[in-house]
Design an enzyme around this catalytic site. Structure first.
Site, PDB file in Angstrom:
ATOM      1  CG  HIS A  91      -1.922  -1.129   1.210  1.00  0.00           C
ATOM      2  ND1 HIS A  91      -3.044  -1.160   0.408  1.00  0.00           N
ATOM      3  CD2 HIS A  91      -1.933  -2.299   1.901  1.00  0.00           C
ATOM      4  CE1 HIS A  91      -3.711  -2.280   0.615  1.00  0.00           C
ATOM      5  NE2 HIS A  91      -3.051  -3.005   1.512  1.00  0.00           N
ATOM      6  CG  ASN A 100      -7.819  -4.966   0.579  1.00  0.00           C
ATOM      7  OD1 ASN A 100      -7.211  -3.951   0.875  1.00  0.00           O
ATOM      8  ND2 ASN A 100      -7.276  -6.164   0.679  1.00  0.00           N
TER       9      ASN A 100
END
Length: 738
Positions: free
Chosen positions: A121, A193
């Site tokens: 990320h 997510n």
């Protein structure tokens, strides 16, 4: 001239043995030494560390002694390991144990192997906003921020997973969707997510899946891609990853915008209401604009034309007033001892519950309305943690979630320079903090008192612990099933294919075509034929037709399935919400290109421009050169325009050659204008034309093709284009191959 060595003083014969404690290996001279000498040897009792390489081998000129040694997996201390796929639990369905030294060593090392960006990320974009509760969660959750009309400030960060900070936004990848709620009861982080299932079932495997997906360690390529051998080697061997892989081989792997992504909490959480009753839930974010994606070709073109496309889209939409919003919903399940629902194990993070079995119940709305003022201070330094909980929300024994509770805190210690990362402005709670944590790198508090411990009397006993009546976070007294300490998972985790099969069946023919193309490309980039063959076997176990189509593209034989294809109890054969197609959605924030010829009559251009803006869309005038046309600023010239920036194209004219252009066809149309039309056509975008623009449309497209709007003026054509945009694409323009 070589240096002369200082003679080493030795004891004379028959001299008594010196007492222990001599500071050096030889007695010093009376005078200060004047001649350079080499280091004295160590004393006989100080032989030091026996030389070894970092991996435990005897030193040797052979460079392989510095590489990993032996055929067996070991700890960093060389102890051989029996299992690295399962964390140590209190029974197969029990919580993960803190005593799991192998888990902690593996995860801790992984957390700290990048300096200083996030390991995963790393590339993200974020915005501030507000969450407003509906009050509909009250029967199952007592969290105050969910109360009717309660407004809570939030900060949401979207991200890719695999790429570095310098990678492109539009790579095929899973996306993060993390939201920090600054509630009056403390900070709550929903770390989600855009895909409801994950690659792995046990958090101890997280370093493995990320190492497999990251660039090859010898060449550091390919960047931000899964189309390489190590990724497909791992997922074809570790078949619990097949379900998640199928999702991001589909269109959700290349979203059109962060504003058009769903979000999923992945794990099952335990909620409690004011009466102390508990329920199990899964969190969902539903975008107001619908779920939409890029085509594969668009994603590749954007990687060159605008690698920052997603972050630019988010910030531009907020700046223009088209504030993106999502509805937060929950699927609610009875909190039974089995922790299953309709035959689906709720503790297995590779499984989801179809909405036909458990509808998503809306509980609030998130609206992002403010951009960060400093990327580093806010987007980069924000620190999320699924363990940031508030009263009414608790975790379950999901073995992936259990490890995340440790890993997220551990990661921040290195990335943000120590234990006080919660004091960075973006991470500061909006509730009173009295944590008795003191000192350390980055300490910004100016604490008073002399007794940061409990119990104390010197500070009047403060701080006191809180009771339930004071709004304390409660570790719910959930019964742990009797079991033995073991590295194992429940037998209910063993089905790796049935839900992947459900996902495939739920796709429309167009979406199935995209999945086949994605697998064909990704596996076609693998060097080793055995890896392609092994992954084809996994596809055969999901669906024979899927496997056959990918095998045909690869020029390889399609294997037969090796697993039973029966659906498990309680499974639905088809789940409509899994498909992105078939709905109608708001057009807020869409970008409309207006191709103009400055030499033609453009008297209606200003009215068209303002009508598009009034509909919360963004008009972009495209012309041969910069400046203004009919009083409207030119947003792009032919040198800077790219079709992939546009959601629809309007042809107000048929511009001829620009000064910097070269003719490429007999029709005299500016070739880059022709490219814009061609690409919008092939990417199934709506195209409209009027006046001279109709010539260009007829010259570059199939007459009567779907998604073409012609009319007498721009405003009339805009109405038809807006209607088409509500469906995002004009997929009926091209017949599906499935």
């Amino acid at each position: 001239m070589p240096l002369e060595e200082e003679p080493v003083m030795t004891s004379a014969k028959n001299t008594p043995t010196p007492a222990p404690g001599r500071p050096g290996s030889a007695p010093p001279s009376l005078e200060e030494p004047a001649r350079p000498t080499g280091p004295l040897p160590p004393k006989p009792d100080q032989q030091g560390v026996q030389p070894r390489t970092p991996t435990g081998a005897d030193p040797s000129p052979d460079r392989s002694t510095n590489a990993q040694q032996g055929a067996h997996l070991t700890t960093s201390q060389g102890a051989r390991l029996r299992d690295t796929d399962h964390s140590l639990k209190a029974g197969a369905r029990g919580p993960v144990l803190l005593q799991d030294h192998h888990l902690r060593e593996k995860i801790t090392h992984f957390d700290h192997e990048r300096i200083p960006e996030r390991v995963v990320h790393a590339r993200g974009a974020a915005a501030h906003g507000v969450f407003e509760g509906y009050g509909t969660a009250e029967p199952v959750c007592r969290a105050a921020f969910l109360a009717q009309g309660r407004r809570t400030e939030v900060f949401t960060r979207f991200s890719t997973v695999v790429g570095s900070r310098g990678s492109m936004d539009t790579a095929r990848d899973t996306r993060g969707f993390a939201t920090k709620f600054y509630t009056e009861e403390g900070t709550f982080d929903l770390v989600a997510n855009n895909i409801p299932v994950f690659f792995i079932q046990d958090g101890i495997k997280f370093p493995d899946v990320v190492h497999a997906a990251k660039p090859h360690p010898d060449r550091e390529i390919p960047q931000a891609q899964s189309a390489h051998d190590t990724f497909w080697d791992f997922v074809s061997l570790h078949t619990e990853a097949q379900h998640h892989t199928l999702w991001f081989m589909g269109d959700r792997g290349i979203p059109r915008s962060y504003r058009m992504m769903e979000g999923f909490g992945i794990h099952t959480f335990r909620l409690t209401n004011a009466a102390g009753e508990t329920s199990l839930v899964k969190f969902h974010w539903k975008p107001a604009l619908g779920v939409h994606s890029l085509t594969w070709e668009e994603a590749q073109l954007l990687g060159g034309a605008d690698p920052d496309f997603h972050r630019r889209d988010l910030s531009d939409a907020i700046e223009s007033g088209a504030h993106p919003s999502w509805e937060l919903g929950i699927q609610v399940f009875p909190d039974t001892e089995a922790q299953t629902f309709e035959g689906i194990d709720l503790l297995d993070p590779t499984k989801f519950v179809p909405e036909e079995l458990a509808p998503v119940q809306p509980v609030g709305r998130l609206t992002l309305d403010r951009n960060p003022s400093n990327y580093f201070a806010e987007t980069e330094q924000v620190a999320f943690n699924p363990g940031h909980l508030v009263p009414g929300i608790d975790v379950t024994d999901d073995p992936l979630l259990q490890v995340r509770l440790f890993s997220y805190v551990d990661t921040q210690l290195t990335r943000l320079g120590g234990p006080n990362f919660a004091q960075l402005p973006i991470n500061r709670a909006h509730a009173p903090v009295n944590d008795m944590l003191r000192d350390g790198y980055g300490q910004q508090g100016d604490h008073a008192g002399v007794a940061p411990y409990r119990p104390n009397s010197l500070d009047g006993g403060c701080p006191f612990t809180a009771g339930e009546q004071d709004g304390a976070v409660t570790d719910l007294p959930v019964r742990v099933p009797e079991g033995i300490k073991e590295r194992a998972l429940s037998a209910t985790f063993e089905d790796h294919y049935s839900q992947a099969r459900l996902f495939w069946r739920s796709m429309t023919p167009v979406e199935q075509d995209h999945i086949v193309d994605a697998y064909s490309f990704e596996l076609g980039k693998c060097y080793e034929a055995t890896i392609r063959q092994r992954q084809l076997q996994c596809l055969a176990n999901i669906d024979g037709r899927l496997c056959a189509r990918v095998a045909e593209a690869l020029g390889m034989p399609a294997p037969e399935s090796t697993v039973a294809a029966e659906d498990p109890a309680g499974q639905v054969p088809f789940s409509a919400p899994l498909s992105q197609l078939g709905g109608a959605w708001p057009v807020d924030g869409r970008t409309i290109g207006i191709l103009v010829d400055p030499e033609a009559d453009n008297s209606g251009l200003l009215d068209l421009h303002e009508a598009i803006a009034a509909a919360s869309m963004t008009p972009v005038v495209i012309a041969p050169r910069g400046g203004e046309v009919a009083g409207v600023p030119v947003g792009r010239t032919f040198a800077t325009a790219a079709s992939v920036e546009l959601d629809a194209l309007l042809l107000a004219g048929a511009p001829r050659l620009a000064p910097d252009s070269r003719p490429s066809s007999a029709d005299g149309l500016e070739p880059r204008a022709g490219t814009l039309i061609d690409e919008c056509w092939h990417h199934a975008k709506a195209i409209g034309a009027w006046g001279p623009g109709r010539e260009a449309l007829e010259a570059r497209t199939v007459p009567g093709g779907a998604g073409l709007v012609v009319g007498d003026d721009g405003l009339e054509v805009l109405d038809g284009i807006t209607e088409l945009l509500a469906a995002h694409r004009v997929w009926e323009r091209f017949p599906a191959r499935a």
